[in-house]
Enzyme design. Sequence first.
Site, PDB file in Angstrom:
ATOM      1  N   GLY A 130      -2.920   3.465  11.168  1.00 22.43           N
ATOM      2  CA  GLY A 130      -2.907   2.024  10.950  1.00 22.43           C
ATOM      3  C   GLY A 130      -1.540   1.349  11.005  1.00 22.43           C
ATOM      4  O   GLY A 130      -0.766   1.519  11.954  1.00 22.43           O
ATOM      5  N   ASP A 145       6.557  13.651  -6.884  1.00 29.37           N
ATOM      6  CA  ASP A 145       8.003  13.412  -6.844  1.00 29.37           C
ATOM      7  C   ASP A 145       8.773  14.493  -6.073  1.00 29.37           C
ATOM      8  O   ASP A 145       9.685  14.184  -5.317  1.00 29.37           O
ATOM      9  CB  ASP A 145       8.553  13.333  -8.269  1.00 29.37           C
ATOM     10  CG  ASP A 145       8.765  11.882  -8.685  1.00 29.37           C
ATOM     11  OD1 ASP A 145       8.415  10.980  -7.886  1.00 29.37           O
ATOM     12  OD2 ASP A 145       9.271  11.664  -9.798  1.00 29.37           O
ATOM     13  N   TYR A 149      -6.353  -2.232  -6.722  1.00 35.70           N
ATOM     14  CA  TYR A 149      -5.576  -2.596  -5.525  1.00 35.70           C
ATOM     15  C   TYR A 149      -4.871  -3.930  -5.734  1.00 35.70           C
ATOM     16  O   TYR A 149      -3.669  -4.058  -5.494  1.00 35.70           O
ATOM     17  CB  TYR A 149      -6.530  -2.676  -4.325  1.00 35.70           C
ATOM     18  CG  TYR A 149      -5.853  -2.986  -3.009  1.00 35.70           C
ATOM     19  CD1 TYR A 149      -5.214  -1.986  -2.289  1.00 35.70           C
ATOM     20  CD2 TYR A 149      -5.855  -4.276  -2.478  1.00 35.70           C
ATOM     21  CE1 TYR A 149      -4.594  -2.261  -1.067  1.00 35.70           C
ATOM     22  CE2 TYR A 149      -5.244  -4.559  -1.265  1.00 35.70           C
ATOM     23  CZ  TYR A 149      -4.613  -3.544  -0.560  1.00 35.70           C
ATOM     24  OH  TYR A 149      -3.999  -3.828   0.639  1.00 35.70           O
TER      25      TYR A 149
HETATM   26  N1  LIG Z   1      -5.290  -3.238   7.053  1.00 37.38           N
HETATM   27  C1  LIG Z   1      -5.195  -4.344   6.369  1.00 37.38           C
HETATM   28  O1  LIG Z   1      -5.922  -5.316   6.625  1.00 37.38           O
HETATM   29  C2  LIG Z   1      -4.170  -4.470   5.274  1.00 37.38           C
HETATM   30  C3  LIG Z   1      -4.020  -5.720   4.677  1.00 37.38           C
HETATM   31  C4  LIG Z   1      -3.080  -5.893   3.674  1.00 37.38           C
HETATM   32  C5  LIG Z   1      -2.294  -4.831   3.290  1.00 37.38           C
HETATM   33  N2  LIG Z   1      -2.455  -3.620   3.866  1.00 37.38           N
HETATM   34  C6  LIG Z   1      -1.596  -2.526   3.409  1.00 37.38           C
HETATM   35  O2  LIG Z   1      -0.996  -1.891   4.503  1.00 37.38           O
HETATM   36  C7  LIG Z   1      -0.704  -0.536   4.182  1.00 37.38           C
HETATM   37  C8  LIG Z   1      -1.260   0.367   5.283  1.00 37.38           C
HETATM   38  O3  LIG Z   1      -2.668   0.237   5.280  1.00 37.38           O
HETATM   39  P1  LIG Z   1      -3.580   0.534   6.551  1.00 37.38           P
HETATM   40  O4  LIG Z   1      -4.486  -0.600   6.702  1.00 37.38           O
HETATM   41  O5  LIG Z   1      -2.747   0.994   7.674  1.00 37.38           O
HETATM   42  O6  LIG Z   1      -4.453   1.734   5.942  1.00 37.38           O
HETATM   43  P2  LIG Z   1      -4.775   3.194   6.479  1.00 37.38           P
HETATM   44  O7  LIG Z   1      -5.002   3.206   7.933  1.00 37.38           O
HETATM   45  O8  LIG Z   1      -5.864   3.674   5.571  1.00 37.38           O
HETATM   46  O9  LIG Z   1      -3.423   3.999   6.178  1.00 37.38           O
HETATM   47  C9  LIG Z   1      -3.038   4.361   4.890  1.00 37.38           C
HETATM   48  C10 LIG Z   1      -1.876   5.316   5.000  1.00 37.38           C
HETATM   49  O10 LIG Z   1      -1.445   5.671   3.675  1.00 37.38           O
HETATM   50  C11 LIG Z   1      -1.249   7.073   3.646  1.00 37.38           C
HETATM   51  N3  LIG Z   1      -1.465   7.603   2.300  1.00 37.38           N
HETATM   52  C12 LIG Z   1      -2.489   7.343   1.455  1.00 37.38           C
HETATM   53  N4  LIG Z   1      -2.354   8.076   0.333  1.00 37.38           N
HETATM   54  C13 LIG Z   1      -1.211   8.808   0.485  1.00 37.38           C
HETATM   55  C14 LIG Z   1      -0.549   9.764  -0.327  1.00 37.38           C
HETATM   56  N5  LIG Z   1      -1.011  10.130  -1.534  1.00 37.38           N
HETATM   57  N6  LIG Z   1       0.601  10.307   0.146  1.00 37.38           N
HETATM   58  C15 LIG Z   1       1.080   9.972   1.365  1.00 37.38           C
HETATM   59  N7  LIG Z   1       0.498   9.059   2.160  1.00 37.38           N
HETATM   60  C16 LIG Z   1      -0.637   8.504   1.731  1.00 37.38           C
HETATM   61  C17 LIG Z   1      -2.279   7.626   4.630  1.00 37.38           C
HETATM   62  O11 LIG Z   1      -1.818   8.883   5.129  1.00 37.38           O
HETATM   63  P3  LIG Z   1      -2.458  10.329   4.803  1.00 37.38           P
HETATM   64  O12 LIG Z   1      -3.900  10.131   4.486  1.00 37.38           O
HETATM   65  O13 LIG Z   1      -2.216  11.101   6.058  1.00 37.38           O
HETATM   66  O14 LIG Z   1      -1.652  10.854   3.662  1.00 37.38           O
HETATM   67  C18 LIG Z   1      -2.216   6.598   5.737  1.00 37.38           C
HETATM   68  O15 LIG Z   1      -1.192   6.893   6.633  1.00 37.38           O
HETATM   69  C19 LIG Z   1      -1.330  -0.292   2.813  1.00 37.38           C
HETATM   70  O16 LIG Z   1      -0.354  -0.383   1.811  1.00 37.38           O
HETATM   71  C20 LIG Z   1      -2.325  -1.417   2.691  1.00 37.38           C
HETATM   72  O17 LIG Z   1      -2.599  -1.744   1.352  1.00 37.38           O
HETATM   73  C21 LIG Z   1      -3.385  -3.405   4.852  1.00 37.38           C
END
Ligand SMILES: NC(=O)c1ccc[n+]([C@@H]2O[C@H](COP(=O)([O-])OP(=O)(O)OC[C@H]3O[C@@H](n4cnc5c(N)ncnc54)[C@H](OP(=O)(O)O)[C@@H]3O)[C@@H](O)[C@H]2O)c1
Length: 260
Positions: free
Chosen positions: A23, A74, A165
């Site tokens: 993403g 950590d 969230y």
């Molecule tokens: N998409 C939207 O519409 C949207 C809107 C507002 C804000 N955001 C924010 O944008 C950011 C990226 O979201 P996205 O939409 O790209 O979601 P996504 O595709 O679900 O990606 C989430 C990422 O976070 C990583 N992650 C989750 N838990 C983790 C952990 N414990 N350790 C290391 N990495 C971890 C996942 O990697 P692994 O699973 O490989 O660890 C993945 O790369 C987030 O902070 C989200 O809240 C997204």
Amino acid sequence: MDSMESLFSLRGHVGLVTGASSGLGVECARALAIAGADVALMARRADRLEALSAELREKYRVKALAVAADVTVDADLEKALERAVAELGKVDILVNNAGIAPVGSAQKISREVWEQTLAVNLTAPMMLAQKVARRLIVNKMPGRIINITSVLGQVASSLYRIPAYIASKAALANLTRELAVEWAPYGILVNSIAPGWLSTEMTELGLEQPEQRQRMELFTPLGRIGRPEELRGAIIFLASPAASYVTGSMLAVDGGYQAW
Ligand SMILES: NC(=O)c1ccc[n+]([C@@H]2O[C@H](COP(=O)([O-])OP(=O)(O)OC[C@H]3O[C@@H](n4cnc5c(N)ncnc54)[C@H](OP(=O)(O)O)[C@@H]3O)[C@@H](O)[C@H]2O)c1
């Protein structure tokens, strides 16, 4: 700063992007590489990080390194950061992007889900920012920290019940301001980006439901869901010399979601 190169080039800099396995994190990493920065990629799914680092090396001719880590551990953070510094020379741009958004009402959410969400979305960005900033301060180097918050750090969700969230993103947005103030004397600029609805794994289930998709589009003045690559410009700007007088700010990339 009288050329595009001097305004926006990130050559000579090294970025670390969390959540770079899917993403928006993938696009944050591509953005830094497009502007010439070397990049370290962090997440748990190492195979995806390896594939992206190969792409960045090949396509943008930068150094790219996969540093698999769970951001809530950590010791993982420390090890991954040390490896990035050892192999890429430094980390002077941090993009705290990893995040989770478990759905569940405030009446039902368990302490475990609440704490895990805060651990990934709030505590991890703080701990990693601390580790990166400490190194920069000791070495008298300036730097940039970009926290990915959300429009849902500003307002409640009109669609999903996601109390942990919402709380975590609001806290990260204000933590960004605190860190900006605290680290301004060291030349470390700290800003946040608040995306609206963009199409990623996090939002795909909702986007597959025509009714939910319609509501997301309806609440967005531009009338459409964002493409992940539409985050690139904001990342490059906040990491670049062009943003040398920008700190403690929040840049919305949301199709106008917060404008009404
Ligand atoms: N998409 C939207 O519409 C949207 C809107 C507002 C804000 N955001 C924010 O944008 C950011 C990226 O979201 P996205 O939409 O790209 O979601 P996504 O595709 O679900 O990606 C989430 C990422 O976070 C990583 N992650 C989750 N838990 C983790 C952990 N414990 N350790 C290391 N990495 C971890 C996942 O990697 P692994 O699973 O490989 O660890 C993945 O790369 C987030 O902070 C989200 O809240 C997204």
